[in-house]
Scaffold this active site. Structure first.
Site, PDB file in Angstrom:
ATOM      1  N   ASP A  84      -5.712 -15.049   4.954  1.00  0.00           N
ATOM      2  CA  ASP A  84      -6.948 -15.370   5.248  1.00  0.00           C
ATOM      3  C   ASP A  84      -8.081 -15.186   4.282  1.00  0.00           C
ATOM      4  O   ASP A  84      -8.884 -15.960   4.167  1.00  0.00           O
ATOM      5  CB  ASP A  84      -7.411 -14.828   6.758  1.00  0.00           C
ATOM      6  CG  ASP A  84      -6.822 -15.521   7.927  1.00  0.00           C
ATOM      7  OD1 ASP A  84      -5.672 -16.016   7.726  1.00  0.00           O
ATOM      8  OD2 ASP A  84      -7.390 -15.275   9.002  1.00  0.00           O
ATOM      9  N   LYS A  91       1.003  -1.189   0.033  1.00  0.00           N
ATOM     10  CA  LYS A  91      -0.133   0.000  -0.194  1.00  0.00           C
ATOM     11  C   LYS A  91       0.927   1.353   0.201  1.00  0.00           C
ATOM     12  O   LYS A  91       0.735   2.143   0.706  1.00  0.00           O
ATOM     13  CB  LYS A  91      -0.946  -0.063   1.315  1.00  0.00           C
ATOM     14  CG  LYS A  91      -1.778   0.825   1.074  1.00  0.00           C
ATOM     15  CD  LYS A  91      -3.077   0.801   0.371  1.00  0.00           C
ATOM     16  CE  LYS A  91      -4.276   1.991   0.474  1.00  0.00           C
ATOM     17  NZ  LYS A  91      -5.186   1.788  -0.524  1.00  0.00           N
TER      18      LYS A  91
HETATM   19  C1  LIG Z   1      -6.288   6.096  -3.792  1.00  0.00           C
HETATM   20  C2  LIG Z   1      -6.121   5.661  -2.484  1.00  0.00           C
HETATM   21  C3  LIG Z   1      -5.399   6.501  -1.639  1.00  0.00           C
HETATM   22  C4  LIG Z   1      -7.611   5.320  -1.862  1.00  0.00           C
HETATM   23  C5  LIG Z   1      -7.396   4.808  -0.459  1.00  0.00           C
HETATM   24  O1  LIG Z   1      -6.773   4.124  -0.022  1.00  0.00           O
HETATM   25  O2  LIG Z   1      -8.341   5.176   0.387  1.00  0.00           O
HETATM   26  C6  LIG Z   1      -8.556   4.215  -2.575  1.00  0.00           C
HETATM   27  O3  LIG Z   1      -7.729   2.955  -2.557  1.00  0.00           O
HETATM   28  C7  LIG Z   1      -9.710   4.411  -2.089  1.00  0.00           C
HETATM   29  O4  LIG Z   1     -10.218   3.300  -1.232  1.00  0.00           O
HETATM   30  O5  LIG Z   1     -10.554   5.051  -2.313  1.00  0.00           O
END
Ligand SMILES: CC(C)[C@H](C(=O)O)[C@@H](O)C(=O)O
Ligand SMILES: CC(C)[C@H](C(=O)O)[C@@H](O)C(=O)O
Lengths: 326, 326
Positions: free
Chosen positions: A227, A167
């Site tokens: 998981d 991430k």
């Molecule tokens: C783009 C990214 C920062 C974003 C997050 O992690 O919140 C996306 O994955 C979401 O869920 O809208």
């Protein structure tokens, strides 16, 4: 001198599935077993979920087979992983022919970083309102995992590369370091590697698990995504795992203590027996590992089944069937 | 004075699905639309993925409709969530009759904490080897989310409680504070609440999604677990979301820019149109919201379909079908 295997059944169905796996180990090799205590019951009796003797045994035995622990799981399993010096947790997640699975085509191996991330987290309650956890990612641990992942796929012709789940669009510095370092190792070793955001992985693995193969993850991502894969192959009952260190390892089913069925003698021993197969392979005994695996797969496809797989067999009956087919 | 809606199509299919949703909004109400730029193309042109005008517009408009952003997504969406003062991200994940889904019985709502966790993370490269991220969990944000979750289920008779997903067995102080504070709010409000470890949730939701309903999560857990649910309902193409603040909100499909089909006019506008339904509901216009939702569901069940759902229809055709059925 016989190879020493530490045996820690723990709580709940750990007390039923670990003895089953020990019988299988006895049938394939000449091992000396030493049993030790850990878990909720041990905490009640001794005031400690993981007594020093148990820790020391795991830290010195050639390999350790662990079952499960209840409420005290984190106090048992995290120190035990450290005791064996484990830096990677290998979690194969595959669907077996003959077993009901949401995605029968699933065949994945997670290589989970096993020392840091939020698990190395230092936590603080800074004020009445604010708590913090310091997540740690080092280049050295990432490099070690990356190098291991390269070796892993190079030694196994059925894999032709790996995917790094991360991430780093949010955790830029920490997961960025993890991702880039693992990719560097892949490049150095000439191993194919690509990357996927861990949230995108969660969607995509449900839609088409065959697009992934070996998945290299930070610690918590590996916990959650493996998981999830367990859910795609029909549950935790069939997933083994290996906590690998430089000199020794700790082998455990991914499932927990299953308090709802503990004591009834109907727990599925397959995950623990498959963990025992990973154990003997870690000792260099690949033939015994293959033998165990083949026997378990054969029983899963047309042998007796425990209730979690829709059958009525007992742990004893499934274990006997595996022993017969060895 | 007409309600002001900021419109930020962004990159890729955002440019196709946002105009479609605007047409639907025009058909159900009297709104003044102001368009603004953000995303990769904006970064290329102006040197900033999120120009100050766009931020300011979102911070002052009554509501904002956003499409998607490419590589710069985190630099666009995270500040926009902050601009509207959002503290919760609502992500309904349900399978629609007539649409292929891995688990057609899935009907979940994620209430994702939208301000902290690793997203509030301060990162450091402490040494050549060591990087850290400080994850933040506050009692106040947890309490606000918990209170919101209670209101959410109390106002909707179809929900009779919620589940808190967490990893407090490892993140004891931070996720412990989150879990305990949310549970306190539930107790105070007389709302049924239980808890689940986020890794166990990942397995269990695959095996039986009906055991869950409303799921309250820390920020990253909500990100990953809602994307997992997207996999169970057939992909991201149908998932809307609402970033709710005290005074205004930001509404966006959960999907991204879909570079593989961008520009072809075949993107599925459903997720964005459903986000527009959440938008009008946030403005108090529940009738218009219900009208849009019913029209989309009707088209999904027997109307034209875009290629992601196995059809051959264009965005234009699907949008026209929704407009006709309003
Ligand atoms: C783009 C990214 C920062 C974003 C997050 O992690 O919140 C996306 O994955 C979401 O869920 O809208
Ligand atoms: C019990 C817990 C600390 C552990 C973990 O998070 O690693 C478990 O979920 C696992 O995956 O073995």
């Amino acid at each position: 001198e016989a190879t020493e295997i530490a045996v820690i059944p723990g709580d709940g169905i750990g007390q039923e599935v670990v003895p089953a796996a020990v019988e299988v180990l006895e049938a394939v090799g000449d091992y000396a077993f030493t049993e030790a205590e850990a878990g909720d019951a041990t905490l009640d009796e001794t005031g400690e979920a993981l007594p020093a003797e148990t820790y020391d045994l795991a830290a010195t035995a050639d390999a350790t087979l662990f079952g499960a622990a209840g409420e005290s799981a984190a106090d048992v399993i995290l120190p035990l992983r450290e005791a064996v010096g484990s830096f990677v947790n290998i979690r194969p997640a595959r669907a077996y022919p003959g077993v009901d699975a949401l995605r029968p085509e699933t065949d994945l191996v997670f290589l989970r970083e096993n020392t840091e991330g939020v698990y190395a987290g230092h936590e603080d309650r800074l004020t009445d309102d604010v708590s913090t956890l310091t997540r740690v990612v080092t280049e050295s641990a990432s490099r070690r995992l990356g190098a291991y992942a390269c070796e892993y796929v190079q030694e196994r012709p059925e894999h032709d590369g790996f995917t790094v789940a991360h991430k780093a669009n949010v955790m830029r510095e920490t997961d960025g370091l993890f991702r880039d370092t693992v990719l560097e190792e892949a490049e150095r070793a000439g191993v194919d590697a690509d990357t996927v955001l861990m949230d995108a992985f969660a969607t995509r693995v449900c839609l088409d698990p065959e697009q992934f193969d070996v998945v290299v993850c930070p610690n918590l991502a590996g916990d959650v995504l493996s998981d999830l894969a367990a859910g795609l192959v029909g549950g935790l009952g069939l997933l083994p795992s290996a906590n690998v260190g430089a000199e020794r390892g700790l082998f455990e089913p991914v499932h927990g203590t299953a308090p709802d069925i503990a004591g009834e003698g109907v727990a599925n021993p397959s995950a623990t027996i498959l963990s025992a197969a990973m154990l003997v392979e870690s000792l260099g005994d690949d033939d015994a590992g293959a033998q165990i695996r083949t026997a378990v797969e054969s029983v899963l496809s047309d042998g007796p089944r425990t209730p979690d797989l829709g059958g009525e067999a007992t742990t004893r009956e499934v274990t006997d069937a595996v022993l017969e087919r060895l």
